[in-house]
Design a protein around this motif. Structure first.
Motif, PDB file in Angstrom:
ATOM      1  N   ASN A 113       4.279  -5.055   2.391  1.00 51.91           N
ATOM      2  CA  ASN A 113       3.053  -4.723   2.888  1.00 51.91           C
ATOM      3  C   ASN A 113       3.242  -3.940   4.174  1.00 51.91           C
ATOM      4  O   ASN A 113       2.519  -3.174   4.534  1.00 51.91           O
ATOM      5  CB  ASN A 113       2.072  -5.765   2.873  1.00 51.91           C
ATOM      6  N   TRP A 114       4.324  -4.157   4.910  1.00 56.82           N
ATOM      7  CA  TRP A 114       4.525  -3.588   6.265  1.00 56.82           C
ATOM      8  C   TRP A 114       5.568  -2.603   6.425  1.00 56.82           C
ATOM      9  O   TRP A 114       6.298  -2.081   7.320  1.00 56.82           O
ATOM     10  CB  TRP A 114       4.638  -4.698   7.121  1.00 56.82           C
ATOM     11  N   GLN A 170       1.493   4.751  11.195  1.00 58.87           N
ATOM     12  CA  GLN A 170       0.469   5.397  11.168  1.00 58.87           C
ATOM     13  C   GLN A 170       0.141   5.860   9.888  1.00 58.87           C
ATOM     14  O   GLN A 170      -1.037   6.061   9.493  1.00 58.87           O
ATOM     15  CB  GLN A 170       0.774   6.843  12.036  1.00 58.87           C
ATOM     16  N   SER A 171       1.189   6.304   8.739  1.00 64.46           N
ATOM     17  CA  SER A 171       0.880   6.662   7.474  1.00 64.46           C
ATOM     18  C   SER A 171      -0.002   5.548   6.860  1.00 64.46           C
ATOM     19  O   SER A 171      -0.753   5.753   6.084  1.00 64.46           O
ATOM     20  CB  SER A 171       1.828   7.107   6.743  1.00 64.46           C
ATOM     21  N   VAL A 172       0.364   4.156   7.044  1.00 66.15           N
ATOM     22  CA  VAL A 172      -0.027   3.188   6.250  1.00 66.15           C
ATOM     23  C   VAL A 172      -1.557   2.821   6.917  1.00 66.15           C
ATOM     24  O   VAL A 172      -2.410   2.802   5.916  1.00 66.15           O
ATOM     25  CB  VAL A 172       0.748   1.822   6.660  1.00 66.15           C
ATOM     26  N   GLN A 173      -1.880   3.132   8.175  1.00 64.89           N
ATOM     27  CA  GLN A 173      -3.260   3.129   8.856  1.00 64.89           C
ATOM     28  C   GLN A 173      -3.999   4.111   7.980  1.00 64.89           C
ATOM     29  O   GLN A 173      -5.156   4.267   7.646  1.00 64.89           O
ATOM     30  CB  GLN A 173      -3.346   3.263  10.119  1.00 64.89           C
ATOM     31  N   GLU A 174      -3.481   5.483   8.039  1.00 59.78           N
ATOM     32  CA  GLU A 174      -4.264   6.530   7.440  1.00 59.78           C
ATOM     33  C   GLU A 174      -4.759   6.327   5.708  1.00 59.78           C
ATOM     34  O   GLU A 174      -5.671   6.646   5.344  1.00 59.78           O
ATOM     35  CB  GLU A 174      -3.529   7.863   7.523  1.00 59.78           C
ATOM     36  N   ALA A 175      -3.707   5.779   5.003  1.00 54.14           N
ATOM     37  CA  ALA A 175      -3.933   5.383   3.654  1.00 54.14           C
ATOM     38  C   ALA A 175      -5.033   4.510   3.470  1.00 54.14           C
ATOM     39  O   ALA A 175      -5.805   4.689   2.763  1.00 54.14           O
ATOM     40  CB  ALA A 175      -2.590   4.775   3.077  1.00 54.14           C
ATOM     41  N   MET A 176      -5.115   3.594   4.414  1.00 53.82           N
ATOM     42  CA  MET A 176      -6.164   2.450   4.319  1.00 53.82           C
ATOM     43  C   MET A 176      -7.291   3.046   4.751  1.00 53.82           C
ATOM     44  O   MET A 176      -8.314   2.896   4.029  1.00 53.82           O
ATOM     45  CB  MET A 176      -5.963   1.436   5.300  1.00 53.82           C
TER      46      MET A 176
END
Length: 84
Positions: free
Chosen positions: A67-68, A73-79
Motif C-alpha cells: 500500500n505504500w 505524491q502520486s499516491v496522494q493525487e490518486a487518492m
C-alpha cells in the motif's frame, strides 16, 4: 445540512453545551446515545491502559507494505481523484 450539538440531560431537561441558533421552520432531531456508545467515550472500567511500550518497535513495519509503494505524491493525487 446536519449539525451535531453536544448536550447533557439534567433532571429531564436537555441542556446544550454550546449556543444553538435555529432558522425558521428548521427541524430538530434529538438522538440519545448511551454513554458507552457515544463517539470516543468509554466507561472508565473498559478504558484502554496507557501505552507503556516503546514506540520504536513500530519503526519500519510498513516499509514492505504494497500500500505504500511508489511515489508518495502520486499516491496522494490518486487518492484525491478517487472522489471525482
Amino acid at each position: 445540512m446536519y449539525q451535531a450539538i453536544e448536550a447533557i440531560c439534567r433532571a429531564g431537561q436537555i441542556i446544550p453545551l454550546e449556543p444553538v441558533q435555529f432558522q425558521e421552520d428548521e427541524h430538530l432531531v434529538i438522538v440519545r446515545l448511551p454513554l458507552a456508545a457515544a463517539v470516543g467515550l468509554r466507561p472508565a472500567s473498559t478504558a484502554p491502559a496507557p501505552a507503556t511500550g516503546d514506540w520504536q518497535q513500530f519503526a519500519g513495519v510498513l516499509k514492505d507494505s504494497p500500500n505504500w509503494n511508489g511515489d508518495p505524491q502520486s499516491v496522494q493525487e490518486a487518492m484525491r481523484r478517487e472522489w471525482d
